[in-house]
Scaffold this active site. Structure first.
Site, PDB file in Angstrom:
ATOM      1  N   ASP A 227       0.825  -1.195   0.000  1.00 34.53           N
ATOM      2  CA  ASP A 227       0.000   0.000   0.000  1.00 34.53           C
ATOM      3  C   ASP A 227       0.868   1.257   0.000  1.00 34.53           C
ATOM      4  OD1 ASP A 227      -2.760   1.257   0.544  1.00 34.53           O
ATOM      5  OD2 ASP A 227      -1.540   2.078   2.168  1.00 34.53           O
ATOM      6  N   GLU A 272      13.351 -16.239  -0.934  1.00 35.94           N
ATOM      7  CA  GLU A 272      13.706 -17.385  -0.087  1.00 35.94           C
ATOM      8  C   GLU A 272      12.700 -18.524  -0.235  1.00 35.94           C
ATOM      9  OE1 GLU A 272      13.751 -16.029   3.915  1.00 35.94           O
ATOM     10  OE2 GLU A 272      15.301 -14.506   3.594  1.00 35.94           O
TER      11      GLU A 272
END
Length: 565
Positions: A227, A272
């Site tokens: 956002d 990851e």
């Protein structure tokens, strides 16, 4: 100072939420925006919740979407619709529990639907434990260094520290009270006073957000929507803005260069994990080169394209926006995103029926007339237009039903944009009215008495009413999404404009599909074609005004299901 992250008491699962290894799934994905509070109410209290979403996963599967983007579902006082986050590691009790969120993520994934959640890095709730600690600790304390506390100007400190303007209109600083009741320091909030801005120069803030990402990726979330992604970093000198200044390089709180270090770190966290966990930025910037910087390799995967959403119903304006958008993304190899509306913007079925069919927050006013029939036809045409463009597609809940904007009674409005405008702006609640699912009267199968009132004439727009009507807006969306998936030219084909007149937007996808939209006042002859794949309105040898058609230029491979013409 205690720098431990603020964790919920829920156990952290082992990293077993494996996502499909569909490389680049996000490049052409259809992503459905779920505003939980207004989607479906599972417990009958009038507020949408996760239980309600879980009961409607079959509907979302039948729509054909690839992912769900959830507006903030975290614990929050809801001063700004959940964008004032009190605890990122817990679900707001009005929506359900963390366990239900985990179940929802898993159940959606079992249907082939990924989950994207909102992260709000610019600010938190004033009820967040960090801010409460900062208020209690007082001026000069380490706890206040996570925020932007500052003395006021003048001998008595009565003057605001900067002249920055709020995204919600009004001032950007609120003064605190000292324990003895005397006026204290001011704190910065680019949005409402209930949303204090975080200081991203502080290592605690950076560590906390990276930990939040891992918390949700461990639970199977496929990505995050960031956002107000261009706002979190501020110039620590807190300089004033020159009068009338617009966002530009060197702006004290918009598009600071230091942001890119943050998002590179976030990308490293995402990388990851398996299954390509994506970063999607909400980036409002006019400068194309600056916008594209967020999409460089190693930063965000995609960013919202707001330019097209704000364009009027004009072939030239829309063409310029499409051309500019594709050009912005080309240098960094990122896919464009296409969206007609969201939880902040006037719905297209209303917007496109107005004399001024463009969109700007500062022009929203009560009583703006609209031609409902024209708006509905144009919204259908626009839906096919954007669905044919290369990149990913976002659909805001209810647009697939052709829902209009609702002008709510004053006593029903909750949006702070209305109140901070002095009451002249109707706010954003008109596009957040709960969805109609079935029946002939409110709550139309939503659940309990809706938290925002539904119009009395929405029965023909309900899901059940549209299910079995081949010409309904719902089935138009379903057919468009299916064709995007099944027709290789629409899924992966190149893009090139075709010149068919000043009021016509026509382009090829690959060498097999032509999308043509008539934005003018008279019918347009259809070019030579093999088959009409899909049209927003019935055709009779020509394309009527305010309509779109997809034409197959050659025989295409057999598809699993037929589309409605």
């Amino acid at each position: 100072m205690d720098t431990d992250v603020l964790r919920s008491t829920a156990p952290v699962p082992a990293r077993t939420a494996t996502l499909p290894a569909d490389e680049g799934w996000w490049r052409t994905a259809v992503i459905y925006q779920v505003y939980v509070r207004s989607f479906a109410d599972g417990n009958g209290d009038g507020v949408g919740d996760l239980a309600g979403v879980r009961t409607r996963l079959g509907y979302l599967k039948s729509l054909g979407v690839d992912a769900l983007w959830f507006n903030p579902w975290y614990r929050s006082p809801l001063a700004d619709g959940g964008y004032d986050v009190q605890d990122y590691r817990d679900i707001d009790p009005r929506f359900g529990t963390l366990e239900e969120a985990e179940q929802l993520i898993a159940e959606a994934l079992a249907l082939g639907i990924r989950t994207i959640i909102d992260i709000v890095p610019n600010h938190i709730s004033d009820q967040h434990e960090w801010f409460q600690r900062a208020l209690a600790a007082g001026p000069g304390s380490p706890e206040r260094e996570r925020f932007w506390f500052h003395p006021g100007r003048g001998e008595t400190g009565d003057g605001i520290p900067t002249n920055w303007v709020s995204s919600f209109q009004g001032e950007t600083w609120t003064r605190t009270r000292n324990p003895d009741g005397t006026p204290g320091e001011w704190y910065l909030h680019l949005f409402t006073p209930e949303q204090p801005d975080l200081n991203w120069n502080h290592p605690d803030v950076r560590r906390e957000h990276e930990d939040i990402l891992r918390f949700w990726f461990d639970r199977g979330v496929a990505g995050v929507r960031i956002d107000s992604a261009a706002l979190p970093v501020k110039d620590a000198a807190l300089p004033d803005l020159p009068p009338g200044s617009a966002p530009a390089i060197g702006h004290p709180h918009i598009d600071r260069d230091e942001l890119h270090d943050i998002y590179r770190d976030w990308r490293a966290v995402a990388d990851e994990y398996d299954g390509e966990r994506v970063l999607v930025g909400e980036v409002w910037l006019e400068d194309a080169e600056r916008f594209a910087r967020y999409l460089r390799p190693g930063e965000m995967h995609t960013a919202f394209n707001f330019g097209f959403m704000t364009q009027p119903w004009s072939a030239q304006a829309m063409r310029d926006s499409i051309t500019r958008t594709l050009a912005e993304h080309a240098p960094v190899g990122a896919p464009a995103t296409w969206v007609l509306s969201n939880h902040d913007v006037t719905r297209p079925a209303t917007r496109y029926g107005r004399a001024d069919s463009s969109f700007a927050f500062d022009r929203k006013r009560f009583g703006t007339p609209t031609d409902a029939a024209r708006g509905r036809e144009r919204a259908r045409a626009a839906a096919l237009l954007v669905a044919a463009l290369p990149g990913s597609l976002y659909i805001y809940q209810g647009d697939e039903l052709g829902l209009p904007e609702v002008e709510l009674p004053l006593d029903a409005i909750e949006d702070p944009m209305h109140f901070r405008s002095g009451g002249v702006d109707p706010g954003r609640d008109g596009c957040r009215v709960p969805l109609p699912w079935s029946g002939t009267a409110t709550p139309y199968g939503f659940g309990g008495t809706p938290w925002l009132p539904q119009p009395g004439d929405w029965a023909p727009l309900s899901v059940d009413a549209q299910e079995h009507d081949p010409a309904s807006t719902l089935n138009l969306y379903r057919d468009a999404i299916a064709l995007r998936r099944d027709v290789e030219d629409l899924a992966e084909g190149g893009f090139s404009w075709l010149e068919l007149g000043a009021d016509v937007l026509a382009f090829r996808r690959g060498d097999g599909v032509l999308s043509i939209t008539n934005l003018g006042p008279t019918p347009v002859p259809l070019p030579a074609h093999h088959e009409v794949l899909l049209a927003s309105t019935p055709l009779d040898g020509a394309l009527p005004p305010d309509s779109t058609a997809w034409l197959a230029l050659r025989p295409l491979p057999e598809r699993a299901g037929g589309a409605h013409h």
